[in-house]
Write a protein that holds these residues in place. Structure first.
Motif, PDB file in Angstrom:
ATOM      1  N   TYR A  14      52.339 -25.038  -0.488  1.00  0.00           N
ATOM      2  CA  TYR A  14      51.730 -25.014  -1.823  1.00  0.00           C
ATOM      3  C   TYR A  14      51.683 -23.580  -2.358  1.00  0.00           C
ATOM      4  CZ  TYR A  14      49.810 -29.732  -2.704  1.00  0.00           C
ATOM      5  OH  TYR A  14      49.652 -31.064  -2.996  1.00  0.00           O
ATOM      6  N   GLY A  15      51.240 -22.655  -1.514  1.00  0.00           N
ATOM      7  CA  GLY A  15      51.147 -21.266  -1.940  1.00  0.00           C
ATOM      8  C   GLY A  15      52.492 -20.669  -2.278  1.00  0.00           C
ATOM      9  N   THR A  16      53.523 -21.032  -1.496  1.00  0.00           N
ATOM     10  CA  THR A  16      54.879 -20.552  -1.778  1.00  0.00           C
ATOM     11  C   THR A  16      55.393 -21.132  -3.091  1.00  0.00           C
ATOM     12  OG1 THR A  16      55.283 -20.475   0.618  1.00  0.00           O
ATOM     13  CG2 THR A  16      57.202 -20.317  -0.830  1.00  0.00           C
ATOM     14  N   ALA A  17      55.103 -22.415  -3.325  1.00  0.00           N
ATOM     15  CA  ALA A  17      55.505 -23.040  -4.587  1.00  0.00           C
ATOM     16  C   ALA A  17      54.842 -22.344  -5.770  1.00  0.00           C
ATOM     17  CB  ALA A  17      55.131 -24.518  -4.573  1.00  0.00           C
ATOM     18  N   ASP A  18      53.554 -22.006  -5.634  1.00  0.00           N
ATOM     19  CA  ASP A  18      52.859 -21.304  -6.714  1.00  0.00           C
ATOM     20  C   ASP A  18      53.454 -19.919  -6.948  1.00  0.00           C
ATOM     21  OD1 ASP A  18      51.218 -23.408  -7.169  1.00  0.00           O
ATOM     22  OD2 ASP A  18      49.396 -22.494  -6.391  1.00  0.00           O
ATOM     23  N   PHE A  19      53.897 -19.266  -5.875  1.00  0.00           N
ATOM     24  CA  PHE A  19      54.532 -17.955  -6.003  1.00  0.00           C
ATOM     25  C   PHE A  19      55.804 -18.071  -6.846  1.00  0.00           C
ATOM     26  CE2 PHE A  19      57.676 -14.887  -4.348  1.00  0.00           C
ATOM     27  CZ  PHE A  19      57.041 -13.707  -4.665  1.00  0.00           C
ATOM     28  N   PHE A  20      56.645 -19.067  -6.533  1.00  0.00           N
ATOM     29  CA  PHE A  20      57.862 -19.281  -7.314  1.00  0.00           C
ATOM     30  C   PHE A  20      57.520 -19.701  -8.747  1.00  0.00           C
ATOM     31  CE2 PHE A  20      59.986 -19.365  -3.208  1.00  0.00           C
ATOM     32  CZ  PHE A  20      61.219 -18.788  -3.500  1.00  0.00           C
ATOM     33  N   GLY A  21      56.468 -20.525  -8.888  1.00  0.00           N
ATOM     34  CA  GLY A  21      56.057 -20.918 -10.224  1.00  0.00           C
ATOM     35  C   GLY A  21      55.595 -19.735 -11.050  1.00  0.00           C
ATOM     36  N   GLY A  22      54.889 -18.795 -10.398  1.00  0.00           N
ATOM     37  CA  GLY A  22      54.462 -17.588 -11.092  1.00  0.00           C
ATOM     38  C   GLY A  22      55.632 -16.740 -11.542  1.00  0.00           C
ATOM     39  N   LEU A  23      56.669 -16.639 -10.686  1.00  0.00           N
ATOM     40  CA  LEU A  23      57.878 -15.909 -11.075  1.00  0.00           C
ATOM     41  C   LEU A  23      58.557 -16.591 -12.263  1.00  0.00           C
ATOM     42  CD1 LEU A  23      59.515 -15.052  -7.617  1.00  0.00           C
ATOM     43  CD2 LEU A  23      58.175 -13.541  -9.101  1.00  0.00           C
ATOM     44  N   THR A  25      57.215 -18.433 -14.645  1.00  0.00           N
ATOM     45  CA  THR A  25      56.486 -18.308 -15.904  1.00  0.00           C
ATOM     46  C   THR A  25      56.645 -16.920 -16.532  1.00  0.00           C
ATOM     47  OG1 THR A  25      54.472 -17.773 -14.659  1.00  0.00           O
ATOM     48  CG2 THR A  25      54.766 -20.060 -15.382  1.00  0.00           C
ATOM     49  N   ARG A  26      57.195 -15.984 -15.766  1.00  0.00           N
ATOM     50  CA  ARG A  26      57.502 -14.680 -16.344  1.00  0.00           C
ATOM     51  C   ARG A  26      58.765 -14.739 -17.195  1.00  0.00           C
ATOM     52  NH1 ARG A  26      56.306 -10.291 -11.462  1.00  0.00           N
ATOM     53  NH2 ARG A  26      54.114 -10.877 -11.120  1.00  0.00           N
ATOM     54  N   ARG A  27      59.569 -15.791 -17.003  1.00  0.00           N
ATOM     55  CA  ARG A  27      60.835 -15.916 -17.724  1.00  0.00           C
ATOM     56  C   ARG A  27      60.853 -17.096 -18.688  1.00  0.00           C
ATOM     57  NH1 ARG A  27      65.037 -15.489 -12.573  1.00  0.00           N
ATOM     58  NH2 ARG A  27      64.106 -13.666 -11.560  1.00  0.00           N
ATOM     59  N   SER A  28      59.904 -18.025 -18.562  1.00  0.00           N
ATOM     60  CA  SER A  28      59.910 -19.234 -19.381  1.00  0.00           C
ATOM     61  C   SER A  28      58.502 -19.585 -19.820  1.00  0.00           C
ATOM     62  CB  SER A  28      60.502 -20.416 -18.596  1.00  0.00           C
ATOM     63  OG  SER A  28      61.804 -20.142 -18.153  1.00  0.00           O
ATOM     64  N   ARG A  29      58.404 -20.444 -20.831  1.00  0.00           N
ATOM     65  CA  ARG A  29      57.122 -20.963 -21.281  1.00  0.00           C
ATOM     66  C   ARG A  29      56.501 -21.851 -20.212  1.00  0.00           C
ATOM     67  NH1 ARG A  29      55.381 -19.059 -26.496  1.00  0.00           N
ATOM     68  NH2 ARG A  29      57.258 -18.407 -27.618  1.00  0.00           N
ATOM     69  N   VAL A  30      55.164 -21.891 -20.198  1.00  0.00           N
ATOM     70  CA  VAL A  30      54.456 -22.638 -19.164  1.00  0.00           C
ATOM     71  C   VAL A  30      54.837 -24.110 -19.178  1.00  0.00           C
ATOM     72  CG1 VAL A  30      52.182 -23.455 -18.440  1.00  0.00           C
ATOM     73  CG2 VAL A  30      52.517 -21.044 -19.018  1.00  0.00           C
ATOM     74  N   PHE A  31      54.883 -24.730 -20.361  1.00  0.00           N
ATOM     75  CA  PHE A  31      55.196 -26.153 -20.428  1.00  0.00           C
ATOM     76  C   PHE A  31      56.595 -26.434 -19.897  1.00  0.00           C
ATOM     77  CE2 PHE A  31      51.456 -26.659 -23.026  1.00  0.00           C
ATOM     78  CZ  PHE A  31      51.090 -27.977 -22.832  1.00  0.00           C
ATOM     79  N   ALA A  32      57.544 -25.545 -20.170  1.00  0.00           N
ATOM     80  CA  ALA A  32      58.903 -25.721 -19.652  1.00  0.00           C
ATOM     81  C   ALA A  32      58.907 -25.658 -18.132  1.00  0.00           C
ATOM     82  CB  ALA A  32      59.826 -24.651 -20.229  1.00  0.00           C
ATOM     83  N   PRO A 206      66.920 -21.965 -11.539  1.00  0.00           N
ATOM     84  CA  PRO A 206      66.860 -22.071 -10.073  1.00  0.00           C
ATOM     85  C   PRO A 206      65.468 -21.811  -9.501  1.00  0.00           C
ATOM     86  CG  PRO A 206      68.801 -20.814 -10.737  1.00  0.00           C
ATOM     87  CD  PRO A 206      67.948 -20.993 -11.958  1.00  0.00           C
ATOM     88  N   VAL A 207      64.746 -20.855 -10.072  1.00  0.00           N
ATOM     89  CA  VAL A 207      63.391 -20.556  -9.593  1.00  0.00           C
ATOM     90  C   VAL A 207      62.451 -21.704  -9.917  1.00  0.00           C
ATOM     91  CG1 VAL A 207      61.486 -18.911  -9.711  1.00  0.00           C
ATOM     92  CG2 VAL A 207      63.834 -18.095  -9.918  1.00  0.00           C
ATOM     93  N   ILE A 208      62.611 -22.285 -11.108  1.00  0.00           N
ATOM     94  CA  ILE A 208      61.782 -23.432 -11.501  1.00  0.00           C
ATOM     95  C   ILE A 208      62.037 -24.603 -10.565  1.00  0.00           C
ATOM     96  CG2 ILE A 208      61.388 -25.160 -13.293  1.00  0.00           C
ATOM     97  CD1 ILE A 208      61.989 -22.988 -15.364  1.00  0.00           C
ATOM     98  N   ALA A 209      63.323 -24.864 -10.271  1.00  0.00           N
ATOM     99  CA  ALA A 209      63.672 -25.970  -9.371  1.00  0.00           C
ATOM    100  C   ALA A 209      63.098 -25.738  -7.981  1.00  0.00           C
ATOM    101  CB  ALA A 209      65.185 -26.130  -9.301  1.00  0.00           C
ATOM    102  N   ALA A 210      63.154 -24.490  -7.489  1.00  0.00           N
ATOM    103  CA  ALA A 210      62.603 -24.177  -6.164  1.00  0.00           C
ATOM    104  C   ALA A 210      61.103 -24.426  -6.145  1.00  0.00           C
ATOM    105  CB  ALA A 210      62.902 -22.722  -5.806  1.00  0.00           C
ATOM    106  N   ALA A 211      60.420 -24.032  -7.218  1.00  0.00           N
ATOM    107  CA  ALA A 211      58.977 -24.260  -7.300  1.00  0.00           C
ATOM    108  C   ALA A 211      58.661 -25.753  -7.269  1.00  0.00           C
ATOM    109  CB  ALA A 211      58.418 -23.626  -8.573  1.00  0.00           C
ATOM    110  N   GLY A 212      59.452 -26.547  -7.987  1.00  0.00           N
ATOM    111  CA  GLY A 212      59.207 -27.985  -8.037  1.00  0.00           C
ATOM    112  C   GLY A 212      59.458 -28.682  -6.714  1.00  0.00           C
ATOM    113  N   VAL A 213      60.551 -28.295  -6.036  1.00  0.00           N
ATOM    114  CA  VAL A 213      60.866 -28.903  -4.743  1.00  0.00           C
ATOM    115  C   VAL A 213      59.816 -28.532  -3.698  1.00  0.00           C
ATOM    116  CG1 VAL A 213      62.529 -28.899  -2.840  1.00  0.00           C
ATOM    117  CG2 VAL A 213      63.338 -29.089  -5.193  1.00  0.00           C
ATOM    118  N   LEU A 214      59.402 -27.261  -3.691  1.00  0.00           N
ATOM    119  CA  LEU A 214      58.391 -26.823  -2.724  1.00  0.00           C
ATOM    120  C   LEU A 214      57.045 -27.491  -2.990  1.00  0.00           C
ATOM    121  CD1 LEU A 214      59.270 -23.028  -2.513  1.00  0.00           C
ATOM    122  CD2 LEU A 214      59.430 -24.694  -0.647  1.00  0.00           C
ATOM    123  N   ASP A 215      56.686 -27.637  -4.262  1.00  0.00           N
ATOM    124  CA  ASP A 215      55.433 -28.306  -4.603  1.00  0.00           C
ATOM    125  C   ASP A 215      55.450 -29.752  -4.118  1.00  0.00           C
ATOM    126  OD1 ASP A 215      52.834 -28.416  -6.176  1.00  0.00           O
ATOM    127  OD2 ASP A 215      53.977 -29.981  -7.172  1.00  0.00           O
TER     128      ASP A 215
END
Length: 278
Positions: A14-23, A25-32, A206-215
């Motif tokens: 979960y924590g790793t997924a949040d880390f990727f999610g945080g990365l 959101t630096r490049r995309s809108r939160v809803f995206a 790719p970062v968004i997909a990694a966050a989703g798979v890890l979550d």
């Protein structure tokens, strides 16, 4: 594999997924980020359905969809509270409530852990609050509405844990399918209603997909853990996820940990040790 090991692994993922999610959101809108990551998670869990044991049942989808709505509502309230309140207050309140809510529900339902396990659960709740604290110099922005939203957000996240636990144990990962379908539908509807763009930033997919798979992997580990152990233990261990996010931020991004956060990480490790005592 024991429930404690699965729940601890769940927190790390979960924590790793949040880390990727945080990365992301630096490049995309939160809803995206939320919508696309959850679509990636849905695709991942769909591939796991034939591999992991368990069969389809309407009750599994029903409980999963209720959990997904609770989690999505918690996420929306959490982001609103962060935007309108003080992050150093909102984050620990939300994290602590999301851990305490399932723990209290488990105790009220008749779960009775050993004394050492209860001590570990209590220490873990303190650790969740400590590792979630962030520095802020605008304490005057804390008002009643963001605090209430933070409490409701924590209840939403805690409700996600509780409702998934209600699904029949022999239905495998089908509750997670229901959860994702419901949460994606809700967030897409909110995005369309508020006219928020869902297109990812350049190079962010790719970062968004990694966050989703890890979550989703963390959700799978949680579901396997709660099928094997007590909710009061599993949900609190899973809520220690901010510790792994902090460690990754420290060693990957070079961010400094505050002393209170270091104390929280140490407390989390001690709490896992206490809970793991047979």
């Amino acid at each position: 594999m024991s429930a404690v090991v699965l729940a601890t692994a769940c927190a790390v993922v979960y924590g790793t997924a949040d880390f990727f999610g945080g990365l992301a959101t630096r490049r995309s809108r939160v809803f995206a980020v939320v919508v696309l990551s959850q679509l990636a998670g849905l695709a991942f869990v769909t591939m796991l359905l034939p591999v992991l044991p368990g069969g389809y049942a309407p009750a599994a989808l029903g409980w999963g969809m209720a959990a997904g709505l609770g989690g999505a509502a918690g996420l929306v309230l959490f982001y609103w509270a962060l935007a309108n309140g003080v992050m150093s207050v909102v984050a620990p309140v939300t994290a602590t409530v999301s851990a305490a809510f399932p723990a209290l529900f488990g105790l009220a339902s008749g779960e009775r852990p050993q004394p050492a396990t209860l001590a570990g659960v209590a220490l873990a709740l303190v650790a969740v609050a400590l590792v979630s604290r962030e520095q802020s110099g605008t304490a005057s922005r804390t008002t009643m509405k963001p605090m209430l939203a933070a409490l409701a957000s924590g209840a939403g996240f805690g409700g996600f844990f509780i409702l998934l636990d209600q699904a029949p144990a022999d239905t495998g990962m089908w509750p997670l399918v229901g959860a994702r379908v419901a949460s994606i539908t809700m967030v897409v509807a909110l995005a369309l209603a508020t006219r928020r763009p869902l297109r990812p930033g350049r190079g962010a997919l790719p970062v968004i997909a990694a966050a989703g798979v890890l979550d989703m992997l963390a959700n799978v580990l949680y579901l396997l853990a709660v099928q094997r152990g007590m909710l009061v233990v599993v949900a609190v261990l899973a809520s220690l996820y901010p510790a792994s996010t902090l460690v990754l931020a420290r060693y990957v991004l070079g961010e400094r940990l505050r002393p209170v956060q270091v104390a929280g990480v140490v407390g989390a490790l001690v709490a896992v040790g206490l809970i793991a005592i047979p």
